[in-house]
Scaffold this active site. Structure first.
Site, PDB file in Angstrom:
ATOM      1  N   GLY A 158       0.825  -1.216   0.000  1.00 16.00           N
ATOM      2  CA  GLY A 158       0.000   0.000   0.000  1.00 16.00           C
ATOM      3  C   GLY A 158       0.854   1.260   0.000  1.00 16.00           C
TER       4      GLY A 158
ATOM      5  N   ASP B 249       1.534  -8.866   2.334  1.00 14.19           N
ATOM      6  CA  ASP B 249       0.371  -8.255   1.674  1.00 14.19           C
ATOM      7  C   ASP B 249      -0.234  -9.346   0.793  1.00 14.19           C
ATOM      8  OD1 ASP B 249      -1.503  -6.484   0.332  1.00 14.19           O
ATOM      9  OD2 ASP B 249      -0.197  -4.843   0.931  1.00 14.19           O
TER      10      ASP B 249
ATOM     11  N   ALA C 207      -5.126  -2.151   5.457  1.00 16.81           N
ATOM     12  CA  ALA C 207      -6.440  -1.586   5.764  1.00 16.81           C
ATOM     13  C   ALA C 207      -7.338  -1.721   4.544  1.00 16.81           C
ATOM     14  CB  ALA C 207      -6.317  -0.102   6.130  1.00 16.81           C
TER      15      ALA C 207
ATOM     16  N   THR D  15      -7.914   6.867  11.363  1.00 20.38           N
ATOM     17  CA  THR D  15      -8.346   7.893  10.418  1.00 20.38           C
ATOM     18  C   THR D  15      -9.135   9.028  11.065  1.00 20.38           C
ATOM     19  OG1 THR D  15      -9.865   8.228   8.558  1.00 20.38           O
ATOM     20  CG2 THR D  15     -10.316   6.358   9.944  1.00 20.38           C
TER      21      THR D  15
ATOM     22  N   TYR E 142     -16.653   2.691   6.820  1.00 22.17           N
ATOM     23  CA  TYR E 142     -15.186   2.693   6.935  1.00 22.17           C
ATOM     24  C   TYR E 142     -14.775   3.257   8.300  1.00 22.17           C
ATOM     25  CZ  TYR E 142     -10.422   4.493   6.229  1.00 22.17           C
ATOM     26  OH  TYR E 142      -9.093   4.808   6.373  1.00 22.17           O
TER      27      TYR E 142
ATOM     28  N   LYS F  62     -12.888   1.289  11.360  1.00 26.01           N
ATOM     29  CA  LYS F  62     -11.577   1.733  11.885  1.00 26.01           C
ATOM     30  C   LYS F  62     -11.676   2.023  13.383  1.00 26.01           C
ATOM     31  CE  LYS F  62      -8.263   2.469   9.858  1.00 26.01           C
ATOM     32  NZ  LYS F  62      -7.108   1.587   9.482  1.00 26.01           N
TER      33      LYS F  62
END
Ligand SMILES: NC(=O)c1ccc[n+]([C@@H]2O[C@H](COP(=O)([O-])OP(=O)(O)OC[C@H]3O[C@@H](n4cnc5c(N)ncnc54)[C@H](OP(=O)(O)O)[C@@H]3O)[C@@H](O)[C@H]2O)c1
Length: 308
Positions: free
Chosen positions: A10, A30, A69, A110, A134, A138
């Protein structure tokens, strides 16, 4: 020490690979191998039963850096189970293992865990209230880590971009190159953050842990770069910088519009600004310059394109 890095392909993971190797042996994981060269890679599909346990028992990390994520904010509205699997269950499992095996955990969260109704930069202890799946997933991940009482730092950040991956800078450049005039949302504000600066902040946390200098070394911290912008301001900055660097010939015509002009499945907070005083006070990590970060990213993109 052995360092397990998840989400290595990522935006953030790719920046972490070279930096983390200064602190130990990095085992990068990953779904797919990262583009950045890495000595030790293990494929990990987070939903696959037993995959994580096998990996943890084999590697026995002293430090886990969880950059994996589910970041597709709109898609999460209709793919709730996967969002929670990656954003809530994975951190819970990593934290439980870290607690049991005396490992440290660095995790990322976030600005979208807040509802965006404030007029002040959000502090770590402000009330949360995610507006979308989302953000909910999180927040559940954060809570699981905190409840586990493992040694941890959760770095909340916002509007992450880099010279690779899916992000606002690359999307804007691609649209500008089609020669279109663009409408960009002007009533959502946040702090664009270069993935490399977030990776460097993570290194700052590791160094503080190694030196054992701070008492309050576990908990939630905010890290973002140093400017508050709307998406429209951000697009303007990207185009100015891209023209200066010779990446674009001209700035496209740009019109500011309200978010209501672009209805999306997920609602987004209008105010995503994070207060970074705590990380500066405790870990002596300062918010990096947005202007410098954007210049560096544009130059990286230019260099890559010149090589092709
Ligand atoms: N991007 C932002 O604007 C932003 C804003 C605030 C906070 N954050 C947080 O910052 C952190 C880093 O974000 P980022 O921008 O670096 O995210 P990213 O570029 O989307 O990277 C996440 C990585 O996790 C991998 N992943 C997702 N599902 C997986 C699965 N089931 N199994 C294995 N790997 C999986 C992804 O692989 P695939 O690509 O193959 O799915 C990807 O390589 C995250 O915690 C994110 O929530 C990001």
């Amino acid at each position: 020490m052995n360092i397990l890095l998840t989400g290595a392909a990522g935006q953030l993971g790719s920046e972490l690979i070279p930096l983390l190797s200064a602190y130990g042996k990095v085992i990068a994981t990953d779904r797919f191998r990262p583009l950045i060269p890495v000595d030790d890679f293990a494929e990990l599909d987070i939903g696959k039963t037993g995959a994580l346990d096998n990996l943890l028992d084999r590697i026995k990390p002293d430090l886990i850096v969880n950059a994996a994520a589910y970041t597709a904010v709109d898609q999460a509205e209709s793919d709730v189970d996967t969002a929670f699997e990656v954003n809530a269950k994975l951190p819970a499992d990593l934290a439980a293992w870290a607690k049991q095996n005396d490992a440290g955990l660095i995790h990322y969260s976030t600005d979208y865990i807040f509802d965006g109704s404030s007029a002040e930069p959000y502090r770590e202890d402000d009330a949360t209230g995610p507006k979308n799946v989302y953000g909910e997933s999180k927040l559940a991940g954060e809570q699981a880590i905190t409840d586990s009482a493992c040694k941890h730092v959760i770095l909340r950040t916002s509007w992450v971009y880099s010279s690779h991956g899916k992000n606002f800078v690359l999307s804007m450049l691609a649209l500008a190159r089609k020669g279109l005039s663009l409408k960009v949302v002007d009533d959502q504000r946040g702090c664009p953050t270069w993935a490399r600066n977030l990776a460097l902040a993570s290194c700052g946390v590791i160094e503080n842990w190694q030196q054992n200098t701070t008492a309050g070394d576990s908990g939630v911290f905010h890290y973002c770069d140093d400017q508050t912008l709307s998406w429209y301001d951000f697009a303007n900055a990207v185009f100015k910088q891209a023209v200066n660097a010779g990446l674009l010939d001209n700035e496209p015509e740009l019109t500011p519009v309200p978010g209501t002009e672009f209805p999306t499945p997920a609602q987004r907070p209008e105010w995503s600004v994070l207060d970074t005083q705590k990380i500066e006070n405790i870990f002596k990590i300062e918010a990096a310059s947005f202007d410098q970060a954007l210049e560096d990213v544009i130059n990286e993109i230019l260099t890559r394109e010149q090589k092709v």
